[in-house]
Design a protein around this motif. Sequence first.
Motif, PDB file in Angstrom:
ATOM      1  N   GLN A   1     -12.942  17.996 -19.911  1.00  0.00           N
ATOM      2  CA  GLN A   1     -13.443  18.703 -21.336  1.00  0.00           C
ATOM      3  C   GLN A   1     -14.294  17.737 -21.941  1.00  0.00           C
ATOM      4  O   GLN A   1     -15.053  17.958 -22.566  1.00  0.00           O
ATOM      5  CB  GLN A   1     -12.225  18.847 -22.026  1.00  0.00           C
ATOM      6  N   ILE A   2     -13.617  16.280 -22.177  1.00  0.00           N
ATOM      7  CA  ILE A   2     -14.379  15.414 -22.995  1.00  0.00           C
ATOM      8  C   ILE A   2     -15.932  15.060 -22.265  1.00  0.00           C
ATOM      9  O   ILE A   2     -16.758  14.989 -23.080  1.00  0.00           O
ATOM     10  CB  ILE A   2     -13.419  14.017 -23.201  1.00  0.00           C
ATOM     11  N   GLY A   3     -15.881  14.958 -21.112  1.00  0.00           N
ATOM     12  CA  GLY A   3     -17.163  14.350 -20.518  1.00  0.00           C
ATOM     13  C   GLY A   3     -18.126  15.498 -20.306  1.00  0.00           C
ATOM     14  O   GLY A   3     -19.214  15.080 -20.403  1.00  0.00           O
ATOM     15  N   ASN A   4     -17.651  16.873 -20.496  1.00  0.00           N
ATOM     16  CA  ASN A   4     -18.608  18.049 -20.446  1.00  0.00           C
ATOM     17  C   ASN A   4     -19.012  18.374 -21.739  1.00  0.00           C
ATOM     18  O   ASN A   4     -19.963  19.159 -22.010  1.00  0.00           O
ATOM     19  CB  ASN A   4     -18.053  19.033 -19.880  1.00  0.00           C
ATOM     20  N   ALA A   5     -18.547  17.664 -22.850  1.00  0.00           N
ATOM     21  CA  ALA A   5     -18.731  18.214 -24.169  1.00  0.00           C
ATOM     22  C   ALA A   5     -19.998  17.802 -24.834  1.00  0.00           C
ATOM     23  O   ALA A   5     -20.694  16.663 -24.385  1.00  0.00           O
ATOM     24  CB  ALA A   5     -17.572  17.744 -25.059  1.00  0.00           C
TER      25      ALA A   5
ATOM     26  N   GLY B   1     -17.229  30.623 -30.736  1.00  0.00           N
ATOM     27  CA  GLY B   1     -17.460  30.271 -29.163  1.00  0.00           C
ATOM     28  C   GLY B   1     -17.049  31.322 -28.114  1.00  0.00           C
ATOM     29  O   GLY B   1     -15.920  31.811 -28.384  1.00  0.00           O
ATOM     30  N   ILE B   2     -17.641  31.281 -27.105  1.00  0.00           N
ATOM     31  CA  ILE B   2     -17.270  32.112 -25.844  1.00  0.00           C
ATOM     32  C   ILE B   2     -17.095  30.988 -24.635  1.00  0.00           C
ATOM     33  O   ILE B   2     -17.889  30.249 -24.160  1.00  0.00           O
ATOM     34  CB  ILE B   2     -18.229  33.148 -25.572  1.00  0.00           C
ATOM     35  N   GLU B   3     -15.854  30.871 -24.058  1.00  0.00           N
ATOM     36  CA  GLU B   3     -15.595  29.951 -23.183  1.00  0.00           C
ATOM     37  C   GLU B   3     -14.332  30.342 -22.273  1.00  0.00           C
ATOM     38  O   GLU B   3     -13.622  31.265 -22.809  1.00  0.00           O
ATOM     39  CB  GLU B   3     -14.790  28.622 -23.927  1.00  0.00           C
TER      40      GLU B   3
ATOM     41  N   ASP C   1     -21.809  30.556 -29.929  1.00  0.00           N
ATOM     42  CA  ASP C   1     -22.003  29.472 -28.933  1.00  0.00           C
ATOM     43  C   ASP C   1     -21.591  29.868 -27.555  1.00  0.00           C
ATOM     44  O   ASP C   1     -20.273  30.082 -27.475  1.00  0.00           O
ATOM     45  CB  ASP C   1     -21.138  28.476 -29.455  1.00  0.00           C
ATOM     46  N   LEU C   2     -22.382  29.867 -26.664  1.00  0.00           N
ATOM     47  CA  LEU C   2     -22.120  30.328 -25.070  1.00  0.00           C
ATOM     48  C   LEU C   2     -21.495  29.102 -24.382  1.00  0.00           C
ATOM     49  O   LEU C   2     -22.256  27.904 -24.711  1.00  0.00           O
ATOM     50  CB  LEU C   2     -23.298  31.042 -24.683  1.00  0.00           C
ATOM     51  N   PHE C   3     -20.726  29.242 -23.573  1.00  0.00           N
ATOM     52  CA  PHE C   3     -20.236  28.110 -22.828  1.00  0.00           C
ATOM     53  C   PHE C   3     -19.802  27.091 -23.723  1.00  0.00           C
ATOM     54  O   PHE C   3     -20.185  25.904 -23.865  1.00  0.00           O
ATOM     55  CB  PHE C   3     -21.126  27.794 -21.912  1.00  0.00           C
ATOM     56  N   ALA C   4     -19.094  27.436 -24.692  1.00  0.00           N
ATOM     57  CA  ALA C   4     -18.645  26.652 -25.879  1.00  0.00           C
ATOM     58  C   ALA C   4     -17.928  25.131 -25.651  1.00  0.00           C
ATOM     59  O   ALA C   4     -17.978  24.295 -26.422  1.00  0.00           O
ATOM     60  CB  ALA C   4     -18.136  27.348 -27.040  1.00  0.00           C
ATOM     61  N   GLY C   5     -17.377  25.214 -24.335  1.00  0.00           N
ATOM     62  CA  GLY C   5     -16.435  23.888 -24.320  1.00  0.00           C
ATOM     63  C   GLY C   5     -15.440  23.747 -25.188  1.00  0.00           C
ATOM     64  O   GLY C   5     -15.101  24.560 -25.866  1.00  0.00           O
TER      65      GLY C   5
END
Length: 529
Positions: A454-458, A39-41, A18-22
Amino acid sequence: MSHIENAHPSPASFRIVDLFAGPGGLDVAAEVLGHQVTGIEWDPGACETRNEAGLDTFQGDVREFSAAFFPHAQVLTGGPPCQTFTVAGNGAGRRALDDVLKYIAQLHEAVRTENSEWKNISQTWRRISGELQRRESDAEKVKDRKRKVEDLRAAKRRAMRNRMVYLGNSSDAVKDFLKELKDPQNLELQDYELKGLLKEFSDLNNELAKLKDELEELGDERTGLVLQPLWWVIERSKRPGSTPYEAVILEQVPTVMRVWEEYAKVLATLGYKTRTQLMHTEAFGVPQTRRRAVLMARFDPTALANKLHPGRLPKVPESHLHYRPRAGQAETLFSGTSERSDTERPKDSWVSMGEALEKAKEVANRLKLDPDLAFPHRPDFTVISNYGTGGDPKMRGRRDHDTPAATITGKVSRNRVVRKDNGEYLDRFTFAEAGVLQTFPVAYPWRGNDVPQQIGNAVPPRLALHVLRHVLEPELNDDEARARLNQATAALETWKPKKPVKAREPKDWREHPLAGRSPLPLNSEASSF
């Protein structure tokens, strides 16, 4: 000790990168479906949350990695940064979009050329990467100059203020003067020194405007990040000795749909069945109105071998009604019968904020969670958005408790919550409540800086459940798919974090279970710009 298992997965289980995993919206959904995700974050705060949730994570820039690092990954997912395209009517945003589409076309031409060779394809990528790297380097130099000019301009502004005070002007006159500096050419001054400072200030303004134009021409440094998922797919499809991903799932804001549509053309050339879909989150059980542009793809080796167009995937079926304001009644339910045919199973109603938060409290009590997970008692309430509507910043959007939330953004903690009956102020949403409105489990361990962002971008996990199930389990019939989703949804609601882990560093990739024995050194040409 590895965060994930090396055992060969069952047919219903996949290994996912998962790229840009947040903070883990897609990852926790994949976990309850039985898949293994790495994930990668890069964001430290999101990584802290992921660590506490026990999610396998590499902390670093996606460009420090390569598809070749993880040859045992079967599925690629991700959501590259979207800010580049989100400002409506912004010249820089349009230019960035045009740049990305141009680069996608160049990569498409490289892979669809008859008897295309890896050497030629990788040369195209290196050329694009080099151009983006040069532009990013130039932009950093311009930004540095811009910061220095802004500092000088601030110093001149302070000097003019001090001069005004020295000349005996009142505080109100000084304030008025400083306000007029927004349009300094209209100021008429008698004091020689003040006139000189104003001239220098105006010259710095002009220089700053030129630097802003330069930055707009150079483009956004995130442009290259938007291309990363496509390059990972191409690398796995075309690099000698590699095998294509079995599936690809990418999601972002609606303005990225044009990018996904161009992606889909390249993926079709590589042998993937694809589908782009604009998904309304409340139509999948998320207690929030939010739209996401989703690209789904599934590899079809038969079509590729026979040089056939691989065709399209079916749409992800909606499980709930849309929430539609009726004309003249901004927050009224409208769910006309046109939403389904006579042969379709009736859809559930959308989920309201009040329903979601009440259920979250019940689950929290059942799981005997730490009381610090705050789900306070709330009488009937109205949420007043931090954003203006209709172009008027004073016109704040309003949603009542018995409707879905408006889109949860990084500003969710700034939204006011008031009693519906008398307008009395209530406590703003807690992190746990905001997470639940994104359909994160009640026990999700939010950590680090700027949790609202974090929540808003997820990715809403409930939406991710539907997409992952649809793409990775196409063999299920309607009843089986419904039962699978119901089971996974229940598991998502009662999910609790595993033992906390520590994020890996990019240099640790060689020891990762998905790495195997990769011949590429860490500083390979494919690993970064």
